[in-house]
Design a protein around this motif. Structure first.
Motif, mmCIF file in Angstrom:
data_model
loop_
_atom_site.group_PDB
_atom_site.id
_atom_site.type_symbol
_atom_site.label_atom_id
_atom_site.label_comp_id
_atom_site.label_asym_id
_atom_site.label_seq_id
_atom_site.Cartn_x
_atom_site.Cartn_y
_atom_site.Cartn_z
ATOM 1 N N LEU A 164 -3.868 -0.891 -8.187
ATOM 2 C CA LEU A 164 -5.271 -0.685 -7.831
ATOM 3 C C LEU A 164 -5.385 0.667 -7.132
ATOM 4 C CD1 LEU A 164 -8.222 -1.780 -7.270
ATOM 5 C CD2 LEU A 164 -7.304 -2.609 -5.083
ATOM 6 N N GLN A 165 -6.194 1.546 -7.703
ATOM 7 C CA GLN A 165 -6.424 2.819 -7.004
ATOM 8 C C GLN A 165 -7.520 2.599 -5.974
ATOM 9 O OE1 GLN A 165 -7.371 6.267 -9.392
ATOM 10 N NE2 GLN A 165 -7.372 7.612 -7.599
ATOM 11 N N ALA A 166 -7.160 2.649 -4.710
ATOM 12 C CA ALA A 166 -8.134 2.417 -3.637
ATOM 13 C C ALA A 166 -7.615 3.008 -2.345
ATOM 14 C CB ALA A 166 -8.386 0.917 -3.469
ATOM 15 N N ASP A 167 -8.577 3.226 -1.438
ATOM 16 C CA ASP A 167 -8.282 3.824 -0.127
ATOM 17 C C ASP A 167 -8.166 2.690 0.898
ATOM 18 O OD1 ASP A 167 -8.549 5.108 2.370
ATOM 19 O OD2 ASP A 167 -9.856 6.660 1.527
ATOM 20 N N THR B 36 0.860 -1.190 0.000
ATOM 21 C CA THR B 36 0.000 0.000 0.000
ATOM 22 C C THR B 36 0.896 1.240 0.000
ATOM 23 O OG1 THR B 36 -0.148 0.355 2.379
ATOM 24 C CG2 THR B 36 -1.673 -1.277 1.437
ATOM 25 N N GLY B 37 0.394 2.312 -0.609
ATOM 26 C CA GLY B 37 1.209 3.537 -0.694
ATOM 27 C C GLY B 37 2.369 3.379 -1.661
ATOM 28 N N GLY C 126 -13.002 -0.761 3.523
ATOM 29 C CA GLY C 126 -12.957 -2.180 3.891
ATOM 30 C C GLY C 126 -13.348 -3.103 2.747
ATOM 31 N N ASP C 127 -14.392 -2.727 1.991
ATOM 32 C CA ASP C 127 -14.839 -3.609 0.898
ATOM 33 C C ASP C 127 -13.764 -3.730 -0.174
ATOM 34 O OD1 ASP C 127 -17.178 -4.103 2.150
ATOM 35 O OD2 ASP C 127 -18.303 -2.514 1.100
ATOM 36 N N ALA C 128 -13.173 -2.580 -0.524
ATOM 37 C CA ALA C 128 -12.124 -2.600 -1.564
ATOM 38 C C ALA C 128 -10.920 -3.420 -1.080
ATOM 39 C CB ALA C 128 -11.698 -1.177 -1.909
ATOM 40 N N MET C 129 -10.565 -3.267 0.198
ATOM 41 C CA MET C 129 -9.413 -4.020 0.723
ATOM 42 C C MET C 129 -9.733 -5.519 0.765
ATOM 43 S SD MET C 129 -7.068 -1.856 1.011
ATOM 44 C CE MET C 129 -7.847 -0.891 -0.269
ATOM 45 N N ARG C 130 -10.975 -5.843 1.139
ATOM 46 C CA ARG C 130 -11.389 -7.252 1.206
ATOM 47 C C ARG C 130 -11.270 -7.900 -0.181
ATOM 48 N NH1 ARG C 130 -15.693 -5.787 4.036
ATOM 49 N NH2 ARG C 130 -14.609 -5.767 6.020
ATOM 50 N N LYS D 17 -4.226 5.300 -3.009
ATOM 51 C CA LYS D 17 -5.367 6.205 -3.226
ATOM 52 C C LYS D 17 -5.019 7.329 -4.198
ATOM 53 C CE LYS D 17 -8.085 9.328 -0.269
ATOM 54 N NZ LYS D 17 -8.146 9.875 1.102
ATOM 55 N N LEU D 18 -3.729 7.537 -4.411
ATOM 56 C CA LEU D 18 -3.211 8.625 -5.259
ATOM 57 C C LEU D 18 -3.568 9.993 -4.688
ATOM 58 C CD1 LEU D 18 -3.703 7.200 -8.898
ATOM 59 C CD2 LEU D 18 -1.740 6.981 -7.360
ATOM 60 N N THR D 19 -3.054 10.273 -3.517
ATOM 61 C CA THR D 19 -3.198 11.602 -2.927
ATOM 62 C C THR D 19 -2.192 12.539 -3.604
ATOM 63 O OG1 THR D 19 -1.489 11.366 -1.232
ATOM 64 C CG2 THR D 19 -3.697 10.531 -0.686
#
Ligand SMILES: NC(=O)c1ccc[n+]([C@@H]2O[C@H](COP(=O)([O-])OP(=O)(O)OC[C@H]3O[C@@H](n4cnc5c(N)ncnc54)[C@H](O)[C@@H]3O)[C@@H](O)[C@H]2O)c1
Length: 351
Positions: A54-57, A6-7, A61-65, A32-34
């Motif tokens: 994968l662009q995600a925060d 991540t990051g 929780g759903d995206a991480m799952r 997340k692309l901050t």
């Protein structure tokens, strides 16, 4: 191995992604692309069949799952974070949300997946943390036994995350490792941080800001050495353990600023009609500014055989060379006002 990082579009994360791909691993980069991210830092791996993005925060929780279920990583390295101390003074909310809430989400999603046997039995989670959780040390070095005394909203959020990870290892037998690292430097660091700010100001002939009296001491580590330490800790470190990672070279900020200014001048890139070091200007100190950090990295050296390979002067020279070759990026960010402003000064007392 399959590594979920991540990051991975940030400064250290991108170095870890590049290193992991070079070592033959499969990587899923979740970011997340901050404002602090830069996908150009991944240009050398973008088309590699072992690399996915994968662009995600991490708070989602759903995206991480879904990411965990689809990719089934052997190791999760969590580097996603809000990282600039000055911004944490101006607005702590994002720091609390990502640095604490995001870690909680990742821990729970991974714990759930482990319990349901959707992750390998050898799965590990690496929480990438900072020496700033220990606060300031007058003499000697921090090590894995140092008490937590965070001074800034940023370091408090990282300290909180470390404590969540420690609690998950004790209560749930969750297979995690924490690394606490000193200040990193190298290519692709966003120019709000100390070293790229010095370079960016010097090449424009603008005042080079040094906070307070400039005598704050930091322990500097080349980012590629950090990436090697992380991969090693993830693969061979003992779960439930903490590893301190440092560069072994400490220096007061003003001395470092002089060194970097001289390196810019050596390129003939200083924009002032005087040595760039004469642009150094002492400005109001950061509230709560820690005076000194220094790391004893003896444990990771003894147990895992890691040593920082880069010497500070050579690493800084390579870093300045890189920024000179990528001056367009610095200039674009300065011109758009995305970097270069003074942040984190509290006006008029409590607010
Ligand atoms: N830079 C240092 O000197 C240093 C030293 C020790 C530890 N660390 C730690 O290392 C990690 C990486 O630091 P860095 O300097 O590369 O940071 P950075 O600011 O350069 O990059 C952070 C990355 O995280 C991403 N991100 C932020 N919030 C996110 C979210 N909610 N979900 C998904 N992605 C998100 C950003 O888009 C960015 O790409 C951080 O956890 C930091 O605390 C940094």
């Amino acid at each position: 191995m399959k590594l979920l990082i991540t990051g991975g579009a940030g400064f250290i994360g991108s170095a870890l992604v590049r290193h992991a791909i070079a070592c033959g691993h499969d990587v899923l980069n979740v970011d997340k692309l901050t404002y602090a991210s830069n996908l150009n830092s991944l240009g050398s791996v973008r088309d590699d069949s072992r690399y996915r993005f994968l662009q995600a925060d991490i708070c989602d929780g759903d995206a991480m799952r879904r990411a965990i279920a689809d990719f089934q990583p052997d190791i999760v390295f969590n580097l996603a974070a809000e990282t600039h101390v000055d911004r944490s003074i101006d607005g702590p909310d994002d720091f609390i949300r990502t640095n604490i809430g995001g870690v909680h989400t990742l821990l729970e999603v991974c714990r759930e997946a482990l319990a349901a046997a959707r992750l390998p039995g050898t799965f590990r989670f690496v929480q990438v943390s900072t020496d700033e959780v220990f606060g300031s040390i007058e003499s000697g070095c921090f090590d894995e036994t140092s008490p937590y005394r965070p001074s800034s909203p940023y370091s408090a959020s990282k300290a909180s995350a470390d404590m969540l990870v420690q609690a998950w290892t004790k209560t749930f037998d969750f297979p995690a490792i924490i690394t606490n690292c000193s200040n990193n430097y190298g290519p692709w660091q966003f120019p709000e941080k100390f070293i790229p700010t010095i370079i960016s100001k010097a090449v424009r002939g603008e005042p080079v800001p040094v906070y307070g009296d400039g005598q704050q001491v930091r322990d500097w580590l080349f980012v590629n050495d950090h990436a090697e330490a992380l991969l090693l800790a993830g693969q061979t470190g003992r779960t439930g353990e903490v590893y301190c990672v440092g560069g072994g070279t400490t220096m007061p900020n003003v001395e470092l600023a002089r060194l970097v200014c001289d390196l810019v001048d050596r390129h003939g890139a200083g924009a002032a009609d005087k040595p760039s070091r004469e642009l150094i200007t002492f400005v109001e100190d950061r509230p709560g500014h820690d005076r000194r950090y220094a790391i004893d990295h003896g444990k990771i050296t003894r147990e895992l055989g890691w040593q920082p390979a880069s010497d500070l002067e050579r690493g800084l020279a390579a870093t300045v060379d890189w920024y000179m070759a990528n001056r367009d990026w610095l200039n674009r960010l300065a011109a758009s006002g995305q970097a270069g402003q003074r942040l984190g000064v509290i006006k008029g007392g409590l607010v």
